[in-house]
Design a protein around this motif. Structure first.
Motif, PDB file in Angstrom:
ATOM      1  N   GLN A 169       0.841  -1.185   0.000  1.00 61.63           N
ATOM      2  CA  GLN A 169       0.000   0.000   0.000  1.00 61.63           C
ATOM      3  C   GLN A 169       0.880   1.241   0.000  1.00 61.63           C
ATOM      4  O   GLN A 169       2.032   1.195   0.411  1.00 61.63           O
ATOM      5  CB  GLN A 169      -0.894   0.020   1.240  1.00 61.63           C
ATOM      6  N   PRO A 170       0.346   2.390  -0.459  1.00 61.98           N
ATOM      7  CA  PRO A 170       1.090   3.643  -0.338  1.00 61.98           C
ATOM      8  C   PRO A 170       1.228   4.025   1.135  1.00 61.98           C
ATOM      9  O   PRO A 170       0.523   3.496   1.985  1.00 61.98           O
ATOM     10  CB  PRO A 170       0.204   4.650  -1.091  1.00 61.98           C
ATOM     11  N   PRO A 171       2.109   4.966   1.452  1.00 64.15           N
ATOM     12  CA  PRO A 171       2.253   5.388   2.844  1.00 64.15           C
ATOM     13  C   PRO A 171       0.929   5.903   3.414  1.00 64.15           C
ATOM     14  O   PRO A 171       0.185   6.620   2.738  1.00 64.15           O
ATOM     15  CB  PRO A 171       3.292   6.507   2.766  1.00 64.15           C
ATOM     16  N   VAL A 172       0.626   5.522   4.658  1.00 65.45           N
ATOM     17  CA  VAL A 172      -0.571   5.979   5.343  1.00 65.45           C
ATOM     18  C   VAL A 172      -0.203   7.205   6.170  1.00 65.45           C
ATOM     19  O   VAL A 172       0.794   7.197   6.898  1.00 65.45           O
ATOM     20  CB  VAL A 172      -1.143   4.880   6.251  1.00 65.45           C
ATOM     21  N   THR A 173      -0.985   8.277   6.072  1.00 61.07           N
ATOM     22  CA  THR A 173      -0.703   9.510   6.795  1.00 61.07           C
ATOM     23  C   THR A 173      -1.920   9.914   7.621  1.00 61.07           C
ATOM     24  O   THR A 173      -3.059   9.538   7.310  1.00 61.07           O
ATOM     25  CB  THR A 173      -0.352  10.651   5.826  1.00 61.07           C
ATOM     26  N   ASN A 174      -1.686  10.692   8.670  1.00 59.68           N
ATOM     27  CA  ASN A 174      -2.785  11.263   9.441  1.00 59.68           C
ATOM     28  C   ASN A 174      -3.613  12.170   8.541  1.00 59.68           C
ATOM     29  O   ASN A 174      -3.072  12.930   7.735  1.00 59.68           O
ATOM     30  CB  ASN A 174      -2.255  12.060  10.624  1.00 59.68           C
ATOM     31  N   GLN A 175      -4.933  12.105   8.678  1.00 59.58           N
ATOM     32  CA  GLN A 175      -5.794  12.939   7.842  1.00 59.58           C
ATOM     33  C   GLN A 175      -7.147  13.148   8.511  1.00 59.58           C
ATOM     34  O   GLN A 175      -7.619  12.310   9.279  1.00 59.58           O
ATOM     35  CB  GLN A 175      -5.971  12.330   6.458  1.00 59.58           C
ATOM     36  N   ASN A 176      -7.746  14.289   8.213  1.00 57.48           N
ATOM     37  CA  ASN A 176      -9.071  14.652   8.711  1.00 57.48           C
ATOM     38  C   ASN A 176      -9.881  15.218   7.560  1.00 57.48           C
ATOM     39  O   ASN A 176      -9.396  16.076   6.814  1.00 57.48           O
ATOM     40  CB  ASN A 176      -8.969  15.695   9.823  1.00 57.48           C
ATOM     41  N   THR A 177     -11.112  14.759   7.409  1.00 57.94           N
ATOM     42  CA  THR A 177     -11.929  15.164   6.271  1.00 57.94           C
ATOM     43  C   THR A 177     -13.354  15.460   6.716  1.00 57.94           C
ATOM     44  O   THR A 177     -13.915  14.736   7.542  1.00 57.94           O
ATOM     45  CB  THR A 177     -11.963  14.070   5.193  1.00 57.94           C
ATOM     46  N   ILE A 178     -13.934  16.516   6.160  1.00 54.04           N
ATOM     47  CA  ILE A 178     -15.351  16.826   6.311  1.00 54.04           C
ATOM     48  C   ILE A 178     -16.032  16.544   4.976  1.00 54.04           C
ATOM     49  O   ILE A 178     -15.585  17.026   3.925  1.00 54.04           O
ATOM     50  CB  ILE A 178     -15.574  18.300   6.704  1.00 54.04           C
TER      51      ILE A 178
END
Length: 539
Positions: A222-231
């Motif tokens: 898988q590609p690198p997993v990063t912290n993320q926040n989405t509305i």
């Protein structure tokens, strides 16, 4: 766990809001199935109880609030072996207070389970962590037969890189887990036009996040997993015909969703318009066809965009009152594909559930889709709304799949329920082709991967209070690029549980997990033994 997660959890619990990021009208059109039954060791009979009933049990009006406390002591010989290949043994303690809320009144129904978790090691204090298990839903009637609100959501921990057995059979350690969270609220207005049909208009506001991925672990799968926040914001308008059309049925829908924030869904949108016409050939056979339009976009280093015609032809079979089989073939997301959604009961003691689908999606959207089509039982487990089959909203074997990808997935669950035994066979195959990189390529990151697993669970009741269970899983993964890498894994567990009273129970479990064959620089081999004992006290 970071402070903002506690604030989100408390707000959600206070409002009894637990929701998916899809509008109510879109639930039947979720692209991808959940990844199989939840086979966490426990009372399998209770997990599958509703699946073996022709109709869901009638809810008893009233409310119940059940606080509880779980204390678990564990030992493992590979605290950091899951990511670095090094082995280090240590003891740890998990303390998890919980609250289960079940209720139904004239205007509100809710099923909520919240359990914060505190994990502390004896010697390896760098692995100490906090987390949250949270699952539930609520339906509120603001104006009878007119105005409603759906609230759904979940928060749970899972493997970041994948390749492991289900929760409870492996100790990932702080460096190997991420926290996935999804909440939303969906108000909608309905109006019935006599026997001609039902119209609906609604709005959705959703929030999802990935945290704990700041360690930048890389995986060839898988590609690198990063912290993320989405509305995510969306609206829908739909109409479904009524009995006046006889054997014909008509459904029309307009659905628009757009997302902002950080990570793979920033700037993404999915807008669809469709009309479906169906005809009941007999009481057990129905044919249908759909024509529509779709505008889909993901923004990244290599954006993905599709804007064009969609269509589908399908067949629905109901061989008996407990069975439903839907088969379809059509075009969406820029490619022709098949779909299967089947639940079949050949006898009163056997249930077979199978799903196959293809589509462009992300891990956050898959979570929203799973929540949209599920209910929550009194143990905090997600179950399919129609079949009652337990669902897994997180998957340690597949890991955190956050980048947009074209996913082909097949999952199946076969369950046999006997007087003292419950047997469950779980199958999974997933083919992932990443289509829109969020950032530049990283060493060891994938552009495609395939994964397959088979799991077998067995529970035996020695008495009403004393139960034993066995679980085994074999899995294999293969990466397509930049270097072809394969990995074979095995996981096995043996557990015992005993109810000392109606409010106090204990359990003990031994688990083993590891890779088969040697590892390499990208996928180190690991072996882990795990012993846990615990008490559960409800109040």
């Amino acid at each position: 766990m970071r402070s903002r997660h506690w604030r989100v959890a408390l707000l959600a619990c206070g409002a009894m809001s637990l929701a998916s990021a899809l509008p109510r009208a879109a639930r039947a059109q979720a692209l991808l199935p959940a990844t199989g039954a939840d086979v966490r060791l426990g009372d399998l009979r209770q997990q599958y109880e509703r699946a073996f009933q022709s109709e869901p049990p009638a809810s008893t009006p009233g409310w119940s609030f059940t606080p509880a406390l779980d204390v678990l002591l564990g030992w493992t010989d590979a605290i950091q072996g899951t990511t670095t290949g090094r082995t280090r043994s240590d003891f740890y303690t998990i303390i998890s207070p919980s609250l289960a809320i079940q209720g139904q009144s004239q205007r509100v129904t809710a099923s909520v389970f919240i359990a914060p978790q505190l994990k502390r090691y004896l010697a390896t204090r760098s692995q100490d962590s906090t987390g949250l298990n949270f699952n539930g839903q609520s339906h509120v009637t603001l104006v009878p037969e007119m105005l409603f609100v759906d609230l759904r959501g979940a928060s749970f921990m899972q493997s970041q890189t994948g390749g492991y057995g289900p929760a409870g059979t492996v100790n990932l350690g702080r460096q190997g887990e991420v926290q996935s969270t999804n909440f939303s609220i969906s108000p909608y207005l309905q109006h019935r036009f006599g026997g001609y049909g039902m119209g609906e208009i609604g709005y959705m506001l959703g929030y999802n996040s990935i945290t704990g991925a700041n360690r930048r672990l890389t995986s060839p799968f898988q590609p690198p997993v990063t912290n993320q926040n989405t509305i995510t914001r969306g609206w829908h308008v739909s109409f479904a015909s009524g009995e006046n059309l006889g054997r014909f049925n008509l459904a029309a829908q307009v659905l628009h969703n757009e997302s902002t924030g950080t990570g793979s869904l920033n700037g993404a949108h999915r807008n669809t318009e469709s009309v479906t016409l169906g005809y009941a050939v007999t009481r057990t056979i129905q044919v249908n066809g759909t024509i529509g339009h779709e505008d889909l976009q993901y923004i990244g280093a290599t954006p993905f965009r599709f804007n064009g015609l969609t269509w589908n032809v399908g067949l629905k079979l109901q061989p008996n009152p407990d069975s439903s089989i839907s088969i379809g073939y059509g075009s969406h997301d820029g490619r022709n594909s098949a779909a299967l959604d089947a639940s079949y009961a050949p006898t009163a003691r056997i249930r077979i559930s199978a799903k196959y689908s293809e589509g462009i999606t992300t891990g956050q959207e898959e979570l929203a889709q799973a929540l949209a089509g599920s209910d929550v039982n009194g143990f905090g487990q997600s179950i399919d709304h129609q079949t009652g089959i337990p669902l897994s909203v997180g998957n340690n074997f597949l890991g955190s799949q956050t980048a947009p990808a074209r996913v082909k997935r097949f999952s199946a669950v076969i369950t046999l329920l006997r007087d003292r035994d419950v047997y469950s066979l779980n199958l999974l195959h997933s083919d992932t082709q990443y289509v829109a990189a969020v950032s530049g390529p990283a060493v060891g990151s994938a552009i495609s991967s395939t994964a397959s697993s088979v799991g077998l669970a067995w529970q035996h009741s020695f008495s009403e209070a004393f139960n034993g269970n066995v679980y085994a899983q074999y899995g294999t993964r293969e990466s397509g690029a930049p270097t072809r890498v394969t990995q074979q894994t095995v996981s096995a567990s043996l557990g015992l549980s005993y109810a000392f009273s109606q409010t106090l129970s204990g359990r003990a479990q031994y688990s083993y997990s590891g890779t088969i064959g040697g590892g390499n620089a990208l996928v180190p081999s690991y072996q882990q033994n795990l012993i846990t004992v615990g008490l559960h006290k409800s109040f």
